[in-house]
Enzyme design. Structure first.
Site, PDB file in Angstrom:
ATOM      1  N   LYS A   1       0.843  -1.189   0.000  1.00 45.66           N
ATOM      2  CA  LYS A   1       0.000   0.000   0.000  1.00 45.66           C
ATOM      3  C   LYS A   1       0.884   1.247   0.000  1.00 45.66           C
ATOM      4  CE  LYS A   1      -2.213   3.603   2.077  1.00 45.66           C
ATOM      5  NZ  LYS A   1      -1.676   4.711   2.924  1.00 45.66           N
TER       6      LYS A   1
ATOM      7  N   GLU B   1       9.613   0.846  11.023  1.00 43.66           N
ATOM      8  CA  GLU B   1      10.557   1.951  11.147  1.00 43.66           C
ATOM      9  C   GLU B   1       9.733   3.218  11.223  1.00 43.66           C
ATOM     10  OE1 GLU B   1      14.629   2.448   9.242  1.00 43.66           O
ATOM     11  OE2 GLU B   1      13.465   4.017   8.247  1.00 43.66           O
TER      12      GLU B   1
ATOM     13  N   CYS C   1      13.056  10.405   7.677  1.00 46.31           N
ATOM     14  CA  CYS C   1      13.057  10.006   9.080  1.00 46.31           C
ATOM     15  C   CYS C   1      14.420  10.201   9.731  1.00 46.31           C
ATOM     16  CB  CYS C   1      12.595   8.557   9.220  1.00 46.31           C
ATOM     17  SG  CYS C   1      13.554   7.383   8.243  1.00 46.31           S
TER      18      CYS C   1
ATOM     19  N   GLU D   1       8.929  15.184  15.802  1.00 42.57           N
ATOM     20  CA  GLU D   1       9.423  15.177  14.426  1.00 42.57           C
ATOM     21  C   GLU D   1       8.682  16.245  13.617  1.00 42.57           C
ATOM     22  OE1 GLU D   1      10.657  11.732  11.295  1.00 42.57           O
ATOM     23  OE2 GLU D   1       8.641  11.584  12.148  1.00 42.57           O
TER      24      GLU D   1
END
Length: 493
Positions: A181, A257, A291, A392
């Site tokens: 996906k 992750e 990331c 983040e």
């Protein structure tokens, strides 16, 4: 597919790819170039039905084809996939850079990691083996490693090709069939990836299925259905927590992750001629939508002012522009909604006491104002608990803090919920190793940034993930261990 590159003007309707066949069902939505906000194609929105059909095809392929049992077939197909991505590199490069917004050299960097990953796991497929032992006289035990079944791969839009392959390749090597996906922001890229993978002549239908969606109906099905025992997810920590909770009722296995808040620790004895250019790129590569973006800069007292002034000047000179302009240093964010989100985080930080060394922000005038561009920002902070330090950003915003000694550097670096990666900059190797051992991070670079290799595991501590990707450990997410205990029968008369 033609070996020549695919021109942007040929982009049409993207298609989901289920059981070896393109599928166009669903209401159409526009694909957008984030640099200009021009329509570059369209895609069908049909995530739930596509996910259900993909799982059905993958389940059938796992049972009825030799894929799960034939190591040589898996190795051969992984090689064919690598060759197909090499043949179609230029066409995929054009589509990725246009739809995702990243400048050409960054798109090249992403795509050139793909063939070697596929070949690495092709070799791993041939090496995959169990073991046998005699626990006591007259007894024989065998330990078999078997593929889990259907694996879901849920990958993000920021590096859609390599992050898909990073999970897909070990799943295939282990013998799983798969449903991928991807977000609708990269529907054109996803559709072309599917066509490329379809060129692997020995790939059984149903082993790889791919769909995209703007919502989460299809993803939710993959997470909740008992027909998918394992999910490999790359994305935000908040989303990772949500899907892990949803999959708990089926005791689903997750490899994740998740987010990061990479600290870059610069000591007084660092080689600043080497360090400063890398610190700049650590923030601006993929427009900070990575990331492992080096989003926290921790600098020792002795070089603090020099580093602050130098990195500020570098960030002011970053040239924003579309991928089509070879002089662009940084492309746009993925869409305007993310520009607004990052702008709000910066404003909130400034109101809470952060100091703008370079304010940066959304481009409001000129040609670039039509797109999703965000000028890099540098914020000096003294309060380590500010949201801009702890959360983040996923955009080109760098926070700057000072420290006095090793202990303070490690304490500050470890003070967030994340633990994906970190960087240490010093000429003193003993110091580098001491600090690296003290950091809560799955990857630590010394005098470098974002160096990852097919054969070396990567992943996060704390809230940055579960399990590991790359390396042989990546196979562990996709296999079950089975113990078969044998007792030889007594000899007949």
């Amino acid at each position: 597919m033609n070996r020549s590159s695919t021109a942007v003007t040929t982009l049409r309707r993207a298609a989901n790819w289920i059981n070896g066949v393109p599928r166009f069902e669903g209401p159409l939505h526009d694909s957008i170039d984030p640099a200009t906000y021009q329509v570059i194609g369209n895609y069908p929105e049909n995530g739930l039905n596509a996910a259900m059909a993909g799982v059905a095809a993958a389940s059938k392929a796992f049972i009825t084809t030799p894929w799960a049992r034939d190591h040589e077939l898996r190795a051969r197909v992984l090689e064919q996939l690598a060759a197909a991505f090499e043949r179609n590199r230029e066409g995929l490069l054009e589509v990725l850079s246009l739809e995702n917004g990243k400048i050409k050299r960054e798109a090249v960097f992403e795509l050139d990691m793909v063939p070697s990953k596929l070949r690495y796991y092709g070799a791993a497929a041939l090496m995959e083996a169990g073991r046998a032992l005699r626990p006591k006289p007259g007894r024989l035990s065998m330990i078999l490693r078997q593929p889990m079944g259907v694996a879901a791969v849920i990958a993000p839009w920021n590096s859609p090709v390599v992050l898909t392959i990073r999970s897909l390749a070990p799943a295939l090597a282990a013998g799983c069939t798969t449903v991928i996906k991807l977000p609708a922001q990269v529907a054109q890229t996803a559709s072309m990836m599917a066509r490329i993978m379809g060129e692997a002549e020995d790939l059984p239908h149903g082993v790889i299925n791919l769909f995209f969606e703007s919502g989460a109906d299809g993803s939710s099905y993959l997470v909740n259905t008992s027909h998918v025992p394992v999910v490999s997810f790359t994305g935000a920590t908040r989303t990772g927590r949500t899907i892990a909770a949803a999959g708990a009722s089926n005791l689903k296995r997750f490899g994740m992750e998740l987010g990061g808040k990479t600290p870059m620790i610069v000591f007084d004895d660092a080689d600043l001629g080497l360090t400063l250019p890398v610190l700049e790129k650590a923030l601006t590569v993929f427009a900070g939508q990575f990331c492992m973006t080096g989003s926290r800069l921790l600098v020792q007292d002795g070089v603090y002012a020099q580093v602050r002034d130098s990195i500020a000047e570098r960030l002011r000179r970053v040239k924003l522009g579309p991928a089509s302009d070879p002089t662009s240093d940084m492309g746009p964010l993925i869409d305007r909604a993310n520009v607004e989100r990052v702008e709000l985080m910066v404003e909130t930080a400034l109101r809470a006491g952060a100091k703008a060394i370079v304010r940066g922000g959304a481009i409001k005038y000129g040609t670039l104002a039509k797109g999703a561009f965000f000028q890099p920002a540098l914020l000096e902070v003294s309060d380590n608990l500010l949201e801009i330090v702890q959360q983040e950003v996923f955009g080109p915003v760098l926070t700057l803090q000072r420290f006095s000694d090793e202990a303070e550097a490690v304490r500050l670096a470890n003070s967030t919920a994340y633990g994906l990666a970190a960087g240490v900059w010093t000429r003193d190797l003993a110091k580098a190793l001491r600090v690296a051992e003290g950091l809560d991070a799955g990857s630590v670079w010394v005098n470098d940034w974002a160096r990852v290799f097919d054969g070396t595991e990567e992943g996060g501590f704390k809230q940055s993930g579960l399990g590991r990707l790359n390396g042989l450990a990546a196979l562990e997410d996709f296999v079950e261990y089975k113990h078969i205990a044998l007792q030889p029968g007594s000899a007949g008369p």
